[in-house]
Design a protein around this motif. Structure first.
Motif, PDB file in Angstrom:
ATOM      1  N   GLN A 135       9.733   4.107  -0.191  1.00  9.31           N
ATOM      2  CA  GLN A 135       8.487   3.357  -0.081  1.00  9.31           C
ATOM      3  C   GLN A 135       7.372   4.038  -0.879  1.00  9.31           C
ATOM      4  OE1 GLN A 135       8.123   3.181   4.155  1.00  9.31           O
ATOM      5  NE2 GLN A 135       8.949   1.110   4.258  1.00  9.31           N
ATOM      6  N   ALA A 136       7.314   5.345  -0.812  1.00  2.71           N
ATOM      7  CA  ALA A 136       6.291   6.079  -1.566  1.00  2.71           C
ATOM      8  C   ALA A 136       6.509   5.917  -3.067  1.00  2.71           C
ATOM      9  CB  ALA A 136       6.303   7.560  -1.171  1.00  2.71           C
TER      10      ALA A 136
ATOM     11  N   THR B 262       0.853  -1.183   0.000  1.00  4.43           N
ATOM     12  CA  THR B 262       0.000   0.000   0.000  1.00  4.43           C
ATOM     13  C   THR B 262       0.884   1.227   0.000  1.00  4.43           C
ATOM     14  OG1 THR B 262      -0.051   0.013   2.410  1.00  4.43           O
ATOM     15  CG2 THR B 262      -1.855  -1.126   1.301  1.00  4.43           C
ATOM     16  N   PRO B 263       0.366   2.332  -0.504  1.00  5.20           N
ATOM     17  CA  PRO B 263       1.170   3.552  -0.514  1.00  5.20           C
ATOM     18  C   PRO B 263       1.607   3.950   0.894  1.00  5.20           C
ATOM     19  CG  PRO B 263      -0.816   3.833  -1.823  1.00  5.20           C
ATOM     20  CD  PRO B 263      -0.936   2.516  -1.101  1.00  5.20           C
ATOM     21  N   ALA B 264       2.803   4.494   0.959  1.00  5.97           N
ATOM     22  CA  ALA B 264       3.291   4.998   2.242  1.00  5.97           C
ATOM     23  C   ALA B 264       2.440   6.196   2.641  1.00  5.97           C
ATOM     24  CB  ALA B 264       4.755   5.408   2.129  1.00  5.97           C
TER      25      ALA B 264
ATOM     26  N   ALA C   6      13.835   2.165  -6.208  1.00 13.64           N
ATOM     27  CA  ALA C   6      12.520   1.538  -6.050  1.00 13.64           C
ATOM     28  C   ALA C   6      12.232   0.598  -7.212  1.00 13.64           C
ATOM     29  CB  ALA C   6      11.442   2.615  -5.939  1.00 13.64           C
ATOM     30  N   THR C   7      12.582   1.019  -8.420  1.00  7.76           N
ATOM     31  CA  THR C   7      12.357   0.188  -9.609  1.00  7.76           C
ATOM     32  C   THR C   7      13.090  -1.137  -9.489  1.00  7.76           C
ATOM     33  OG1 THR C   7      11.961   2.089 -11.042  1.00  7.76           O
ATOM     34  CG2 THR C   7      12.719   0.075 -12.109  1.00  7.76           C
ATOM     35  N   PHE C   8      14.361  -1.097  -9.116  1.00  3.93           N
ATOM     36  CA  PHE C   8      15.134  -2.331  -9.010  1.00  3.93           C
ATOM     37  C   PHE C   8      14.573  -3.259  -7.936  1.00  3.93           C
ATOM     38  CE2 PHE C   8      18.980   0.149 -10.742  1.00  3.93           C
ATOM     39  CZ  PHE C   8      18.648  -0.179 -12.039  1.00  3.93           C
TER      40      PHE C   8
END
Length: 122
Positions: free
Chosen positions: A94-95, A16-18, A41-43
């Motif tokens: 995280q976001a 879930t979104p931060a 975040a992508t990796f």
């Protein structure tokens, strides 16, 4: 400065979104810092999808080891350059992971992130 060793795994588990903390402002990041955050975040997400057998993610080279190293170094660089603490960096990554998780931007952005990974010489 080191990143908590489970942060990469934490991003992999994002469901879930931060939630923004009350009164917490997003720090201003330059374009290079935004790229580091985005690609970290992508990796993490693509690595998780690769290990889950996602065919679209498997079309890219396995980025688990190199992606994790990029992730750690990029987030340390963000802390150093932008003067951010671990909690802020964790919240930001995280976001970004939550934003990317179900977005076509995730896999569409992989070529640019792979170029950033290659440029890092990891």
């Amino acid at each position: 400065m080191t990143i908590h060793p489970t942060l990469f795994a934490l991003v992999l588990a994002v469901a879930t979104p931060a939630v923004a903390q009350p009164g917490a402002e997003s720090p201003r990041l330059n374009d290079e810092q935004k790229t580091l955050l985005h690609c970290s975040a992508t990796f993490a997400l693509v690595s998780g999808r690769q290990h889950a057998g996602d065919k679209a993610a498997l079309a890219f080279p396995d980025i688990t080891a190199r992606g994790r190293e990029y992730f750690v170094r990029a987030l340390v660089q963000l802390m150093d350059e932008a003067g951010l603490d671990r909690d802020t960096v964790a919240r930001l990554v995280q976001a970004e992971a939550a934003r990317l998780q179900d977005s076509p931007d995730l896999l569409e952005g992989m070529p640019a992130c792979l170029a950033s990974l290659d440029a890092s010489r990891l």
